[in-house]
Design a protein around this motif. Structure first.
Motif, PDB file in Angstrom:
ATOM      1  N   ASP A  18       0.788  -1.238   0.000  1.00  0.00           N
ATOM      2  CA  ASP A  18       0.000   0.000   0.000  1.00  0.00           C
ATOM      3  C   ASP A  18       0.818   1.284   0.000  1.00  0.00           C
ATOM      4  N   GLY A  19       2.106   1.190   0.370  1.00  0.00           N
ATOM      5  CA  GLY A  19       2.925   2.392   0.396  1.00  0.00           C
ATOM      6  C   GLY A  19       2.730   3.196   1.669  1.00  0.00           C
ATOM      7  N   LEU A  20       3.493   4.263   1.827  1.00  0.00           N
ATOM      8  CA  LEU A  20       3.484   5.066   3.044  1.00  0.00           C
ATOM      9  C   LEU A  20       2.165   5.800   3.266  1.00  0.00           C
ATOM     10  N   GLY A  21       1.386   6.007   2.201  1.00  0.00           N
ATOM     11  CA  GLY A  21       0.140   6.749   2.328  1.00  0.00           C
ATOM     12  C   GLY A  21      -0.892   6.064   3.193  1.00  0.00           C
ATOM     13  N   ALA A  22      -0.750   4.749   3.429  1.00  0.00           N
ATOM     14  CA  ALA A  22      -1.728   4.011   4.219  1.00  0.00           C
ATOM     15  C   ALA A  22      -1.467   4.123   5.720  1.00  0.00           C
ATOM     16  N   LEU A  23      -0.381   4.771   6.123  1.00  0.00           N
ATOM     17  CA  LEU A  23      -0.018   4.825   7.539  1.00  0.00           C
ATOM     18  C   LEU A  23      -0.767   5.932   8.266  1.00  0.00           C
ATOM     19  N   PRO A  24      -0.847   5.853   9.624  1.00  0.00           N
ATOM     20  CA  PRO A  24      -1.507   6.912  10.404  1.00  0.00           C
ATOM     21  C   PRO A  24      -0.762   8.243  10.251  1.00  0.00           C
ATOM     22  N   PRO A  25      -1.377   9.356  10.662  1.00  0.00           N
ATOM     23  CA  PRO A  25      -0.717  10.670  10.557  1.00  0.00           C
ATOM     24  C   PRO A  25       0.637  10.673  11.262  1.00  0.00           C
ATOM     25  N   MET A  26       1.616  11.226  10.632  1.00  0.00           N
ATOM     26  CA  MET A  26       2.990  11.385  11.125  1.00  0.00           C
ATOM     27  C   MET A  26       3.731  10.053  11.324  1.00  0.00           C
ATOM     28  N   ALA A  27       3.060   8.930  11.105  1.00  0.00           N
ATOM     29  CA  ALA A  27       3.762   7.645  11.213  1.00  0.00           C
ATOM     30  C   ALA A  27       4.826   7.482  10.130  1.00  0.00           C
ATOM     31  N   PRO A  28       4.596   7.951   8.883  1.00  0.00           N
ATOM     32  CA  PRO A  28       5.678   7.834   7.890  1.00  0.00           C
ATOM     33  C   PRO A  28       6.953   8.559   8.309  1.00  0.00           C
ATOM     34  N   GLN A  29       6.793   9.735   8.913  1.00  0.00           N
ATOM     35  CA  GLN A  29       7.968  10.474   9.367  1.00  0.00           C
ATOM     36  C   GLN A  29       8.679   9.718  10.493  1.00  0.00           C
ATOM     37  N   ALA A  30       7.884   9.185  11.434  1.00  0.00           N
ATOM     38  CA  ALA A  30       8.475   8.406  12.530  1.00  0.00           C
ATOM     39  C   ALA A  30       9.163   7.160  11.989  1.00  0.00           C
ATOM     40  N   LEU A  31       8.526   6.524  10.998  1.00  0.00           N
ATOM     41  CA  LEU A  31       9.091   5.323  10.398  1.00  0.00           C
ATOM     42  C   LEU A  31      10.440   5.619   9.745  1.00  0.00           C
TER      43      LEU A  31
END
Length: 591
Positions: free
Chosen positions: A483-496
Motif C-alpha cells: 500500500d505504500g506510506l500513504g496508508a499509515l496513520p498521521p505522522m507515522a511515515p515520518q516516525a518510520l
C-alpha cells in the motif's frame, strides 16, 4: 591447489574418538531427542508469540537425555547423546522453520485462512528444504574454513563435560525440572486466579500515578518464562528492551495521542498509540537486520567464491552421499511448489524463483551463524519480501509465504550445520546425523502444529497475551510493500523514516570497539515498541536477579543459570498450552 581448498589429513578440531562398536543412531536416542526437542518447540511457539524470541534445544536436549537415562543406570553413549541433541535441535526449531511465529500468524492477522492439514505438510517440506540446502556446505564451512559455530561447539563441550562430570549434569537436570515444575504450577494457578500474574497494585494502593502508568502498560506482571528469558539473554538485550519500552510507550505513544495522531484507546491497533508506535518499532527491526546483512558483504563473497566439494562421500563412507541431498532437494522443491500453489495460491513459477533465492540466502545465514552465532532469519526473510514486493506487487499472501520459504530454509539449514559442527568435533557420522535431523523435523511438526492451533485458539493472536511481535513485523512489511506510506496513520511515515535511519546506524556504530558496549540491540529496541511494556519489565526483573546472583555466587550462576532459565521458560510455555486448552473448553477463572 589453493590453501583454502585443502583438508588436513588429521583434523586437530576433533575432540573425541568414538570407541570401537560405540552405538550412535539408536531408537532410544532418537525418541529422547525427539520428545525433548518437541517440548522445546511447543514452548518456543508460546514464548516467541509473546516476545519474538525462540531458544535452541540442542544443549537442553543433550543434558536431559543424558540425565534421564543416567537416573535409570543405563547411560547413553557420547555418540547417542549427540544423536539425541541432533534430533532434539531439529524438533525444537520447527516452530521457526514451519513459520509458526512469523509468516503464518502474519497471514492469519491479514485475514487469510490456513488449514490445519496444510500446515503439517508445509512445515515438513520447508524444513526438509533447509536441511538439504545445508548439506553441500558442510565440508567447506566445517572442515576447510573451520567456522566456529559457537552453539554447536558449546554443545560438543557440554556433552564431553557431562561424561567427565556426571554429577554436574544430573544436578543441572534436577534444577531445570524443579524450576519447570514451579513455573508450571504458578502458570496453572494464575489461570484460576489472574491476580497472581498481574497484581493490580494501582487498585490496591489507589495511587493515581500508578493508574496512569498501568494504562500505558507499565504495571506489575509476574511471568516465569519472561523472567527466565531475562536471566538468559544477557544485559545488553534486556537494557535495550527496557529503553525501547520507555521510548515507545512512555514518550512516543503519549506524544502521538496528545497531538491527535493516534486519538483512540492506548492499546488500539486501529487508531490508538499501539498501532502508531508499531511502525517505528518495525522500521528499527527491519533496517537493523538489513544493514547488518549488508555489512556482512564479505560473508556473501566468501559464500559464493569458495569451492564446496560435492564428492566427499567417495572418500568417507560415513559422509552424506550426493544422491541423498540432491534427491531430497528435488523432492522437497517439488512438494513445496505444489503446496505453495494449492494452499497459498502462489504460482509455480514464483516458487521456482523463491527456492533458489532461499538457497542463496540460507547459505549466507549459515555462514553468519558460523561466524557470529547469529542467524539473521528476519533479515533474510525481509530480503525475499523486498524482492517479491517488486515481482508480485500488492499480493501480500505471496509476499509473506515466499519469504516463509527463505525463513524456514535459513532456520533449518543453520540448525543442521550447528549439529554437523557438534558431530564433527565428536567424530560422529554425518550420515547418521542427517537421518536424526529429518526424523526430528517430522517429530517437531507433530507437536508444534497442534500447539500452535491450541495457543492461537485460546488466545487472541496479536492481543495482549500473545502480541506476536515478529509476525507484526512481517505483516507490516507486507502491508507497506502493498500500500505504500500513504496508508499509515498521521505522522507515522515520518516516525518510520527516522526509526529506519536509527536502525541502519546502529550496526555501523557497533563496528567501533569503543562504542560497541554502549550501543543498544536494535531488534530488542524495536520489539519493545510492539510488545506490552510489562513484558520488557519482567525481563528486566530477571536481569536484576542475574546481577544479584552474580554478586552473591558467580560460580553457581555460571553452572546453574541456564538450567533455571530453561526450566522457567519450559514450565510456563507448556502450562500455557494447557491453559489455552482450558480456555477453549470454557473453563473460567475463579476470581
Amino acid at each position: 591447489m589453493p590453501e583454502n581448498e585443502t583438508v588436513p589429513t588429521v583434523d586437530s578440531d576433533i575432540k573425541y574418538t568414538p570407541q570401537p562398536g560405540e552405538r550412535q543412531l539408536t531408537a532410544r536416542a532418537l525418541i529422547a531427542g525427539c520428545l525433548v526437542g518437541s517440548v522445546v518447540s511447543c514452548t518456543n511457539i508460546y514464548i516467541a508469540l509473546k516476545i519474538g524470541w525462540s531458544f535452541g534445544a540442542s544443549i537442553i536436549t543433550a543434558v536431559l537425555s543424558y540425565s534421564i537415562f543416567s537416573w535409570f543406570n543405563n547411560k547413553l553413549s557420547v555418540m547417542e547423546t549427540n544423536i539425541a541433541q541432533t534430533a532434539g535441535s531439529a524438533a525444537g526449531y520447527m516452530s521457526t522453520a514451519a513459520g509458526l511465529v512469523a509468516p503464518i500468524p502474519a497471514m492469519i492477522m491479514l485475514g487469510y485462512e490456513v488449514s490445519f492439514p496444510s500446515l503439517f505438510m508445509w512445515a515438513v517440506a520447508v524444513a526438509f528444504l533447509g536441511v538439504f540446502f545445508a548439506v553441500p556446505l558442510r565440508r567447506q564451512y566445517v572442515e576447510v574454513e573451520k567456522l566456529r559455530f559457537p552453539t554447536g561447539t558449546a554443545a560438543a563441550e557440554t556433552i564431553l563435560a557431562m561424561y567427565s562430570e556426571a554429577g554436574d549434569a544430573v544436578l543441572k537436570a534436577r534444577v531445570l525440572l524443579w524450576s519447570a515444575l514451579g513455573a508450571g504450577l504458578f502458570t496453572l494457578a494464575y489461570k484460576f486466579f489472574p491476580q497472581l500474574e498481574e497484581p493490580p497494585l494501582e487498585e490496591w494502593l489507589g495511587w493515581g500515578m500508578l493508574a496512569t502508568a498501568a494504562a500505558w502498560g507499565f504495571k506489575l506482571y509476574i511471568g516465569p518464562s519472561l523472567f527466565g528469558a531475562g536471566l538468559l539473554i544477557g544485559p545488553r538485550v534486556v537494557w535495550s528492551l527496557l529503553a525501547g519500552a520507555v521510548l515507545g510507550w512512555a514518550i512516543l505513544g503519549p506524544i502521538a495521542q496528545s497531538q491527535g495522531w493516534a486519538p483512540g484507546e492506548n492499546m488500539s491497533y486501529a487508531d490508538g498509540a499501539k498501532g502508531w508506535i508499531l511502525w517505528p518499532g518495525v522500521a528499527i527491526m527491519v533496517c537493523e537486520s538489513l544493514m547488518a546483512l549488508a555489512l556482512s558483504w564479505r560473508t556473501f563473497v566468501r559464500t559464493f567464491t569458495t569451492k564446496t566439494s560435492l564428492g566427499e562421500a567417495a572418500a568417507d563412507p560415513e559422509a552424506i552421499p550426493n544422491s541423498w541431498w540432491i534427491g531430497g532437494l528435488m523432492a522437497g522443491s517439488i512438494v513445496t511448489i505444489i503446496l505453495a500453489d494449492y494452499t497459498f495460491n502462489i504460482p509455480w513459477y514464483l516458487t521456482i524463483v523463491a527456492i533458489p533465492l532461499s538457497a542463496v540466502l540460507a547459505s549466507v545465514a549459515v555462514r553468519s551463524l558460523g561466524e557470529t552465532d547469529i542467524n539473521p532469519v528476519g533479515g533474510v526473510g525481509k530480503v525475499t519480501q523486498l524482492v517479491f514486493g517488486g515481482i508480485a506487487p500488492g499480493q501480500m499472501d505471496i509476499n509473506l509465504m515466499a519469504a516463509a520459504i527463505t525463513g524456514g530454509g535459513a532456520s533449518q539449514a543453520a540448525d543442521m550445520m550447528q549439529d554437523l559442527k557438534t558431530g564433527h568435533l565428536l567424530g560422529a557420522s554425518p550420515r547418521k546425523q542427517l537421518v536424526a535431523q529429518l526424523i526430528g523435523n517430522c517429530a517437531g511438526v507433530l507437536f508444534a502444529v497442534p500447539a500452535y492451533w491450541l495457543i492461537t485458539s485460546g488466545y487472541e493472536l496479536g492481543g495482549s497475551d500473545i502480541p506476536a511481535p515478529a509476525a507484526q513485523a512481517w505483516k507490516a512489511m507486507a502491508e507497506l510493500l502493498a500500500d505504500g506510506l500513504g496508508a499509515l496513520p498521521p505522522m507515522a511515515p515520518q516516525a518510520l523514516l527516522i526509526a529506519a535511519c536509527v536502525g541502519a546506524i546502529l550496526p555501523l556504530l557497533r563496528r567501533s570497539a569503543a562504542l560497541r558496549p554502549y550501543i543498544p540491540n536494535g531488534l530488542a529496541l524495536g520489539i519493545a515498541f510492539i510488545i506490552p511494556p510489562y513484558y520488557s519489565l519482567v525481563m528486566f526483573y530477571g536481569l536484576v536477579a542475574w546481577y544479584i546472583w552474580r554478586w552473591i555466587n558467580p560460580a553457581a550462576l555460571e553452572k546453574l543459570s541456564y538450567a533455571v532459565a530453561a526450566g522457567l521458560i519450559a514450565g510456563e510455555g507448556l502450562m500455557g498450552i494447557v491453559n489455552a486448552a482450558l480456555t477453549i473448553l470454557g473453563v473460567k477463572p475463579l476470581t
